[in-house]
Write a protein that holds these residues in place. Structure first.
Motif, short mmCIF file in Angstrom:
data_model
loop_
_atom_site.label_atom_id
_atom_site.label_comp_id
_atom_site.label_asym_id
_atom_site.label_seq_id
_atom_site.Cartn_x
_atom_site.Cartn_y
_atom_site.Cartn_z
N LEU A 90 0.83 -1.21 0.00
CA LEU A 90 0.00 0.00 0.00
C LEU A 90 0.86 1.26 0.00
N LYS A 91 1.94 1.26 0.75
CA LYS A 91 2.84 2.42 0.74
C LYS A 91 3.45 2.61 -0.64
N TYR A 92 3.81 1.51 -1.28
CA TYR A 92 4.39 1.58 -2.62
C TYR A 92 3.39 2.15 -3.62
N ARG A 93 2.14 1.69 -3.53
CA ARG A 93 1.10 2.20 -4.43
C ARG A 93 0.84 3.67 -4.19
N ASN A 94 0.82 4.10 -2.91
CA ASN A 94 0.60 5.51 -2.61
C ASN A 94 1.75 6.37 -3.11
N SER A 95 2.97 5.89 -2.99
CA SER A 95 4.11 6.68 -3.45
C SER A 95 4.11 6.79 -4.97
N ASN A 96 3.65 5.76 -5.67
CA ASN A 96 3.56 5.83 -7.12
C ASN A 96 2.46 6.77 -7.57
N SER A 97 1.33 6.80 -6.88
CA SER A 97 0.24 7.69 -7.27
C SER A 97 0.62 9.15 -6.99
N ASN A 98 1.39 9.39 -5.96
CA ASN A 98 1.83 10.75 -5.67
C ASN A 98 2.89 11.22 -6.66
N SER A 99 3.70 10.31 -7.17
CA SER A 99 4.77 10.71 -8.09
C SER A 99 4.22 11.03 -9.47
N ALA A 100 2.98 10.65 -9.77
CA ALA A 100 2.39 10.95 -11.06
C ALA A 100 2.08 12.44 -11.17
N GLN A 101 1.82 13.11 -10.06
CA GLN A 101 1.56 14.53 -10.05
C GLN A 101 2.90 15.26 -10.09
N PRO A 102 2.94 16.42 -10.73
CA PRO A 102 4.20 17.14 -10.75
C PRO A 102 4.57 17.58 -9.33
N PRO A 103 5.82 17.44 -8.98
CA PRO A 103 6.22 17.81 -7.63
C PRO A 103 6.16 19.33 -7.44
N THR A 104 5.73 19.72 -6.27
CA THR A 104 5.70 21.15 -5.97
C THR A 104 7.08 21.58 -5.52
N LYS A 105 7.42 22.81 -5.86
CA LYS A 105 8.75 23.31 -5.53
C LYS A 105 8.73 23.89 -4.13
N SER A 106 9.81 23.70 -3.46
CA SER A 106 9.91 24.27 -2.12
C SER A 106 10.24 25.76 -2.22
N ASN A 107 10.06 26.46 -1.12
CA ASN A 107 10.34 27.89 -1.10
C ASN A 107 11.79 28.17 -1.43
N ARG A 108 12.66 27.36 -0.93
CA ARG A 108 14.10 27.56 -1.16
C ARG A 108 14.45 27.42 -2.63
N SER A 109 13.90 26.41 -3.29
CA SER A 109 14.21 26.23 -4.71
C SER A 109 13.63 27.36 -5.55
N GLU A 110 12.48 27.89 -5.16
CA GLU A 110 11.91 29.04 -5.89
C GLU A 110 12.80 30.26 -5.75
N LYS A 111 13.32 30.52 -4.54
CA LYS A 111 14.21 31.66 -4.34
C LYS A 111 15.50 31.51 -5.12
N MET A 112 16.01 30.28 -5.18
CA MET A 112 17.25 30.04 -5.92
C MET A 112 17.05 30.30 -7.41
N GLU A 113 15.88 29.95 -7.93
CA GLU A 113 15.61 30.18 -9.34
C GLU A 113 15.51 31.67 -9.64
N LYS A 114 14.94 32.45 -8.71
CA LYS A 114 14.82 33.89 -8.92
C LYS A 114 16.19 34.56 -8.93
N ARG A 115 17.10 34.07 -8.12
CA ARG A 115 18.43 34.67 -8.02
C ARG A 115 19.35 34.28 -9.17
N LYS A 116 18.95 33.29 -9.93
CA LYS A 116 19.81 32.84 -11.00
C LYS A 116 20.03 33.97 -12.00
N THR A 117 21.25 34.11 -12.34
CA THR A 117 21.58 35.05 -13.42
C THR A 117 22.26 34.25 -14.50
N LYS A 118 22.10 34.72 -15.69
CA LYS A 118 22.72 34.02 -16.78
C LYS A 118 24.21 34.22 -16.68
N VAL A 119 24.91 33.18 -16.96
CA VAL A 119 26.37 33.26 -16.96
C VAL A 119 26.80 33.88 -18.29
#
Length: 171
Positions: A138-167
């Motif tokens: 059951l845990k395996y089935r639940n983890s597979n059903s959750n992985s079908a949805q796109p993962p939500t980004k954490s606050n930290r990863s969103e901030k890192m993307e905003k700070r990115k500058t092109k090299v």
């Protein structure tokens, strides 16, 4: 030497079956002698039904173990199959465990009727084993059903993307 491992398996299985034959006859002979002959006055229909039920299970499993352990030969007496190895883990070892629990129950029940409760260890162990596997499934089935949805980004990863500058590469 060809089929050396298979021949060792045949010898090992034969020795185990001979020991099982002896123990089967000894344990059931002792139980019948004492419960049905010596202590006949304490015999009840519940004990008879319990003994017949456990004897039926024990006999069925014993016959199955005997059948799967038998070697197969061709017409020239060459070994085709050594039979299943009785020392293999898995279902075969569980079958031996059931027979051992039955023997312990029969011997101890000569001294106390509460020994029949030992036999409840078999279904309890099955529930424990299958329950753990069911929960993991059951845990395996639940983890597979959750992985079908796109993962939500954490606050930290969103901030890192905003700070990115092109090299910028200089020549």
């Amino acid at each position: 030497m060809a089929n050396a491992s298979a021949k060792k398996t045949v010898v090992s299985n034969s020795a185990k079956i001979k020991r099982m034959d002896k123990m089967y006859l000894i344990v059931n002979g002792i139980y019948i002698l004492f419960r049905f002959i010596v202590f006949y006055s304490s015999l009840s229909w519940k004990l008879v039904l319990g003994y017949l039920f456990t004897l039926t299970i024990e006999s069925y499993i014993y016959i199955q173990l005997y059948r799967i352990s038998q070697p197969k030969f061709d017409l020239q007496e060459n070994l085709l199959s050594s039979g299943q190895d009785l020392s293999a883990p898995g279902l075969v070892s569980y079958m031996f465990d059931i027979i051992y629990v039955t023997w312990i129950t029969h011997i101890l029940s000569l001294f106390t009727n509460y020994a029949w409760w030992i036999y409840s260890a078999i279904p309890l162990y099955m529930i424990y084993t299958l329950g753990g596997k069911l929960i993991a499934l059951l845990k395996y089935r639940n983890s597979n059903s959750n992985s079908a949805q796109p993962p939500t980004k954490s606050n930290r990863s969103e901030k890192m993307e905003k700070r990115k500058t092109k090299v910028k590469y200089a020549r």
